[in-house]
Design a protein around this motif. Sequence first.
Motif, short mmCIF file in Angstrom:
data_model
loop_
_atom_site.label_atom_id
_atom_site.label_comp_id
_atom_site.label_asym_id
_atom_site.label_seq_id
_atom_site.Cartn_x
_atom_site.Cartn_y
_atom_site.Cartn_z
N GLY A 183 0.83 -1.20 0.00
CA GLY A 183 0.00 0.00 0.00
C GLY A 183 0.87 1.25 0.00
N VAL A 184 0.26 2.39 -0.31
CA VAL A 184 1.02 3.63 -0.47
C VAL A 184 1.09 4.39 0.86
CG1 VAL A 184 1.23 5.78 -1.75
CG2 VAL A 184 0.24 3.77 -2.87
N ILE A 185 2.28 4.44 1.45
CA ILE A 185 2.49 5.27 2.64
C ILE A 185 2.42 6.74 2.26
CG2 ILE A 185 4.15 5.93 4.43
CD1 ILE A 185 5.26 3.11 4.36
N ASP A 186 3.04 7.07 1.13
CA ASP A 186 3.04 8.45 0.64
C ASP A 186 3.55 8.46 -0.79
OD1 ASP A 186 2.69 11.18 0.67
OD2 ASP A 186 4.48 11.64 1.83
N ASP A 187 3.26 9.55 -1.50
CA ASP A 187 3.93 9.80 -2.77
C ASP A 187 4.86 10.99 -2.56
OD1 ASP A 187 1.84 11.68 -2.59
OD2 ASP A 187 1.68 11.85 -4.76
N LEU A 188 6.00 10.97 -3.21
CA LEU A 188 7.02 11.98 -2.94
C LEU A 188 7.88 12.23 -4.17
CD1 LEU A 188 9.58 9.88 -2.58
CD2 LEU A 188 8.71 9.68 -0.27
N ILE A 189 8.69 13.27 -4.08
CA ILE A 189 9.64 13.59 -5.14
C ILE A 189 11.05 13.53 -4.56
CG2 ILE A 189 10.48 15.38 -6.72
CD1 ILE A 189 7.65 16.32 -7.07
N VAL A 190 11.95 12.88 -5.30
CA VAL A 190 13.36 12.79 -4.92
C VAL A 190 14.19 13.57 -5.93
CG1 VAL A 190 15.32 11.26 -4.49
CG2 VAL A 190 13.00 10.48 -3.96
N TYR A 191 15.11 14.41 -5.44
CA TYR A 191 16.04 15.15 -6.29
C TYR A 191 17.46 14.65 -6.06
CZ TYR A 191 12.29 18.64 -6.74
OH TYR A 191 11.11 19.28 -6.99
N ARG A 192 18.20 14.49 -7.15
CA ARG A 192 19.63 14.23 -7.02
C ARG A 192 20.35 15.57 -6.85
NH1 ARG A 192 23.53 11.11 -11.44
NH2 ARG A 192 25.52 11.84 -10.59
N MET A 193 21.19 15.67 -5.80
CA MET A 193 21.77 16.96 -5.44
C MET A 193 23.27 17.06 -5.67
SD MET A 193 19.06 18.63 -4.50
CE MET A 193 19.59 20.06 -3.53
N ASP A 194 23.94 15.95 -6.05
CA ASP A 194 25.39 16.05 -6.30
C ASP A 194 25.84 15.03 -7.33
OD1 ASP A 194 25.40 13.64 -4.91
OD2 ASP A 194 27.05 14.19 -3.58
#
Length: 381
Positions: free
Chosen positions: A96-107
């Motif tokens: 099940g879905v705990i949350d939807d999120l966005i991940v950014y690569r920072m380096d």
Amino acid sequence: MSELNNTPFYQSHIDANGKIVDFSGWALPIHYGSQIEEHNAVRTDAGMFDVSHMVVTDINGSEAKNWLQKLIANDVNKLKFVGKALYSGMLNDDGGVIDDLIVYRMDEAETNYRIVSNAATRDKDLAQFNKVAQGFDVTLTERPELAMLAVQGPNAISKLSQAKPAWAETLQQLKPFVGADLTEIEAQDWFVARTGYTGEDGVEVILPADAANAFFALLKDNGIAPTGLGARDTLRLEAGMNLYGNDMDETVSPYECNMGWTLALKDERAFVGRDALVAKRKASKEAGSAMKQVGLVLESRGVLRAGMTVTINQGTENEQTGIISSGTFSPSLEHSIAIARIPLSTTEEDTVQVDLRGKGKFVDVRVIKLPFVRNGEKQFD
């Protein structure tokens, strides 16, 4: 409102005559006078939303990437360069879905990432982050000292460039789902990404909290309309975008809320929830109980609301039911629309109805593939 959390933009909302409401424990504006006008401003021009209640978490460590590969259902290997963003579900052990999120690569070294997740799920998100982090060389740092403002609409980039001329070149070069560090252009902790929750072009800006009100005033002076939660909801629903707690939660599979495209299943990566997700999908298909997400269109009078039952082929041996997860009156289309979960076997030839008042008086609704509206244009015939 003293019992609620105030965002760094709170004074700006008061100064702009925002009607403040409780949103997941945060004092945020539902509108500044007219939800319809604010909705239309974003569809036709430019508006700005305070999204500082969202949770920003910075991730660093030699095993940051490996940790993310276990944590989320999408594949972090898709982040091919610094600034690239990835949308994903974070699943529980049952799929099940705990949350939807966005991940950014920072380096460049793939040791620093940033996650932006939902305010309403903050506690369980952070608990899951830390649970999965056990055994990994990774440090998680929540950034509550940052503010966040979404600037959305067909003229969002041009008006933001007018307000911040030094950003113009960076903004023009940003592709969808790509972010840029503005430290050298603006100051430390300024970041902009071409992302949003409206179905229009635009960006989301992360900035230091102490700069929030001056930034808000600058954008307002450059013709970017303050926009509240009400318009944010009608815009995202028209764009076919999920709202956590309505269209998805821990009891809903990604396959049931139009997030199947975010599942990276081609390799053997053992992310949390994978085995249960695959097994349940197979079992539901075999049992004929698999569900899918669709759009519903009601072109007669009335308003579709969350929680209403959708009936397919009523009164026949093939009668089945589904449920509306989000529904509203669409300002862009001038009739009611909804997002619903209905049986996977439903086809466009099936008769689909909703009892609007719970009195056995059913009205016909159309089933369409989402979205309803994107970039100001109707997306169905």
